[in-house]
Design a protein around this motif. Structure first.
Motif, PDB file in Angstrom:
ATOM      1  N   ASP A  55      17.463  32.674 -58.189  1.00 26.83           N
ATOM      2  CA  ASP A  55      16.686  32.149 -59.300  1.00 26.83           C
ATOM      3  C   ASP A  55      16.514  33.247 -60.335  1.00 26.83           C
ATOM      4  O   ASP A  55      16.475  34.433 -60.002  1.00 26.83           O
ATOM      5  N   GLU A  56      16.415  32.848 -61.590  1.00 21.42           N
ATOM      6  CA  GLU A  56      16.207  33.788 -62.685  1.00 21.42           C
ATOM      7  C   GLU A  56      14.888  33.458 -63.346  1.00 21.42           C
ATOM      8  O   GLU A  56      14.617  32.312 -63.692  1.00 21.42           O
ATOM      9  N   ASP A  57      14.027  34.461 -63.483  1.00 17.48           N
ATOM     10  CA  ASP A  57      12.759  34.292 -64.167  1.00 17.48           C
ATOM     11  C   ASP A  57      12.551  35.504 -65.062  1.00 17.48           C
ATOM     12  O   ASP A  57      12.436  36.630 -64.559  1.00 17.48           O
ATOM     13  N   MET A  58      12.550  35.270 -66.356  1.00 15.54           N
ATOM     14  CA  MET A  58      12.366  36.338 -67.344  1.00 15.54           C
ATOM     15  C   MET A  58      13.363  37.481 -67.146  1.00 15.54           C
ATOM     16  O   MET A  58      13.026  38.655 -67.244  1.00 15.54           O
ATOM     17  N   GLY A  59      14.605  37.122 -66.793  1.00 11.95           N
ATOM     18  CA  GLY A  59      15.658  38.114 -66.650  1.00 11.95           C
ATOM     19  C   GLY A  59      15.720  38.790 -65.297  1.00 11.95           C
ATOM     20  O   GLY A  59      16.607  39.597 -65.051  1.00 11.95           O
ATOM     21  N   ILE A  60      14.809  38.451 -64.404  1.00 13.23           N
ATOM     22  CA  ILE A  60      14.805  39.038 -63.059  1.00 13.23           C
ATOM     23  C   ILE A  60      15.372  38.019 -62.083  1.00 13.23           C
ATOM     24  O   ILE A  60      14.918  36.880 -62.014  1.00 13.23           O
ATOM     25  N   LEU A  61      16.383  38.440 -61.337  1.00 15.01           N
ATOM     26  CA  LEU A  61      17.013  37.564 -60.358  1.00 15.01           C
ATOM     27  C   LEU A  61      16.451  37.841 -58.974  1.00 15.01           C
ATOM     28  O   LEU A  61      16.307  38.991 -58.573  1.00 15.01           O
ATOM     29  N   THR A  62      16.143  36.770 -58.259  1.00 16.97           N
ATOM     30  CA  THR A  62      15.680  36.890 -56.880  1.00 16.97           C
ATOM     31  C   THR A  62      16.485  35.935 -56.012  1.00 16.97           C
ATOM     32  O   THR A  62      16.969  34.902 -56.481  1.00 16.97           O
ATOM     33  N   ILE A  63      16.610  36.286 -54.733  1.00 15.90           N
ATOM     34  CA  ILE A  63      17.328  35.430 -53.791  1.00 15.90           C
ATOM     35  C   ILE A  63      16.363  34.987 -52.700  1.00 15.90           C
ATOM     36  O   ILE A  63      15.577  35.776 -52.187  1.00 15.90           O
ATOM     37  N   GLU A  64      16.408  33.709 -52.387  1.00 14.33           N
ATOM     38  CA  GLU A  64      15.552  33.125 -51.356  1.00 14.33           C
ATOM     39  C   GLU A  64      16.387  32.216 -50.473  1.00 14.33           C
ATOM     40  O   GLU A  64      17.219  31.476 -50.994  1.00 14.33           O
ATOM     41  N   ARG A  88      22.500  34.732 -66.366  1.00 17.52           N
ATOM     42  CA  ARG A  88      22.993  34.210 -65.093  1.00 17.52           C
ATOM     43  C   ARG A  88      24.506  34.375 -65.013  1.00 17.52           C
ATOM     44  O   ARG A  88      25.248  33.407 -65.102  1.00 17.52           O
ATOM     45  N   THR A  89      24.953  35.573 -64.821  1.00  8.03           N
ATOM     46  CA  THR A  89      26.387  35.841 -64.765  1.00  8.03           C
ATOM     47  C   THR A  89      26.835  36.031 -63.328  1.00  8.03           C
ATOM     48  O   THR A  89      26.016  36.258 -62.432  1.00  8.03           O
ATOM     49  N   GLU A  90      28.139  35.941 -63.124  1.00  9.62           N
ATOM     50  CA  GLU A  90      28.686  36.244 -61.794  1.00  9.62           C
ATOM     51  C   GLU A  90      28.342  37.676 -61.417  1.00  9.62           C
ATOM     52  O   GLU A  90      27.977  37.953 -60.278  1.00  9.62           O
ATOM     53  N   GLU A  91      28.461  38.578 -62.379  1.00 13.02           N
ATOM     54  CA  GLU A  91      28.201  39.989 -62.108  1.00 13.02           C
ATOM     55  C   GLU A  91      26.746  40.221 -61.713  1.00 13.02           C
ATOM     56  O   GLU A  91      26.455  40.999 -60.808  1.00 13.02           O
ATOM     57  N   ALA A  92      25.824  39.520 -62.371  1.00  8.62           N
ATOM     58  CA  ALA A  92      24.408  39.655 -62.022  1.00  8.62           C
ATOM     59  C   ALA A  92      24.166  39.194 -60.585  1.00  8.62           C
ATOM     60  O   ALA A  92      23.462  39.853 -59.815  1.00  8.62           O
ATOM     61  N   MET A  93      24.785  38.067 -60.216  1.00  8.32           N
ATOM     62  CA  MET A  93      24.607  37.571 -58.854  1.00  8.32           C
ATOM     63  C   MET A  93      25.240  38.524 -57.846  1.00  8.32           C
ATOM     64  O   MET A  93      24.660  38.820 -56.801  1.00  8.32           O
ATOM     65  N   ARG A  94      26.422  39.032 -58.166  1.00 10.08           N
ATOM     66  CA  ARG A  94      27.083  40.003 -57.277  1.00 10.08           C
ATOM     67  C   ARG A  94      26.210  41.255 -57.098  1.00 10.08           C
ATOM     68  O   ARG A  94      26.135  41.806 -56.014  1.00 10.08           O
ATOM     69  N   THR A  95      25.579  41.706 -58.182  1.00  7.86           N
ATOM     70  CA  THR A  95      24.724  42.893 -58.120  1.00  7.86           C
ATOM     71  C   THR A  95      23.535  42.658 -57.196  1.00  7.86           C
ATOM     72  O   THR A  95      23.230  43.491 -56.343  1.00  7.86           O
ATOM     73  N   VAL A  96      22.873  41.512 -57.360  1.00  8.40           N
ATOM     74  CA  VAL A  96      21.728  41.185 -56.502  1.00  8.40           C
ATOM     75  C   VAL A  96      22.155  41.168 -55.037  1.00  8.40           C
ATOM     76  O   VAL A  96      21.504  41.746 -54.177  1.00  8.40           O
ATOM     77  N   LEU A  97      23.275  40.514 -54.752  1.00 12.35           N
ATOM     78  CA  LEU A  97      23.748  40.419 -53.368  1.00 12.35           C
ATOM     79  C   LEU A  97      24.236  41.772 -52.862  1.00 12.35           C
ATOM     80  O   LEU A  97      23.970  42.150 -51.720  1.00 12.35           O
ATOM     81  N   GLY A  98      24.938  42.532 -53.687  1.00 16.37           N
ATOM     82  CA  GLY A  98      25.441  43.843 -53.292  1.00 16.37           C
ATOM     83  C   GLY A  98      24.332  44.837 -53.030  1.00 16.37           C
ATOM     84  O   GLY A  98      24.447  45.679 -52.131  1.00 16.37           O
ATOM     85  N   ASN A  99      23.239  44.732 -53.792  1.00 16.45           N
ATOM     86  CA  ASN A  99      22.100  45.627 -53.576  1.00 16.45           C
ATOM     87  C   ASN A  99      21.478  45.419 -52.202  1.00 16.45           C
ATOM     88  O   ASN A  99      20.769  46.292 -51.704  1.00 16.45           O
ATOM     89  N   GLU A 100      21.725  44.274 -51.612  1.00 17.22           N
ATOM     90  CA  GLU A 100      21.207  43.971 -50.276  1.00 17.22           C
ATOM     91  C   GLU A 100      22.312  44.062 -49.230  1.00 17.22           C
ATOM     92  O   GLU A 100      22.195  43.518 -48.138  1.00 17.22           O
TER      93      GLU A 100
END
Length: 149
Positions: free
Chosen positions: A83-92, A114-126
């Motif tokens: 989810d994206e809220d004010m530019g911050i992506l979170t995964i649940e 909401r880019t592929e790269e943003a989602m990859r970054t969130v997932l890669g950080n974890e």
């Protein structure tokens, strides 16, 4: 490995026809004929042949959630949303470390934030690995990008 396929939005079939490596009916057909969700899911699963996948991740919206749920159900995979809220992506919900992720989403779901790269970054950080992306385009069909390893 990249492959893509497209079908006319008016075409409706009970099974995906093949052209190259994959194809499926498009979102307009899915909305008119509910079984098309299964057609889309089966086409994605056919592309995943031999690629281990633990979790199906999508953006938090109805369009992506429906298709991602069906894919996850057919694969016996877990589900999560970004989810994206004010530019911050979170995964649940929180995922098991080192999960192998398939991202599923409509082309229209991806935006400046909401880019592929943003989602990859969130997932890669974890410490998760993205094994592939299945994008659904309402006019073009499915576009796949898969990564082995």
């Amino acid at each position: 490995m990249n492959s893509s396929a497209a079908h006319n939005a008016e075409e409706v079939s009970s099974t995906p026809a093949t052209s190259g490596r994959s194809s499926a009916s498009t979102l307009p057909a899915m909305y008119r004929t509910p079984h098309q969700v299964d057609v889309l899911a089966d086409a994605v699963i056919a592309e995943l042949s031999g690629i281990p996948t633990d979790v199906i991740v999508s953006w938090f919206n109805a369009e992506d959630t429906v298709v991602a749920h069906v894919i996850a159900d057919k694969l016996g995979a877990s589900r999560a949303v970004v989810d994206e809220d004010m530019g911050i992506l979170t995964i649940e919900p929180n995922l098991t470390p080192n999960s192998r992720i398939l991202i599923v989403g409509s082309v229209s779901s991806f935006s400046e934030i909401r880019t592929e790269e943003a989602m990859r970054t969130v997932l890669g950080n974890e410490n998760h690995s993205v094994v592939g992306i299945a994008k659904i385009d309402s006019g073009e069909g499915l576009h796949f990008e898969f990564h082995r390893g």
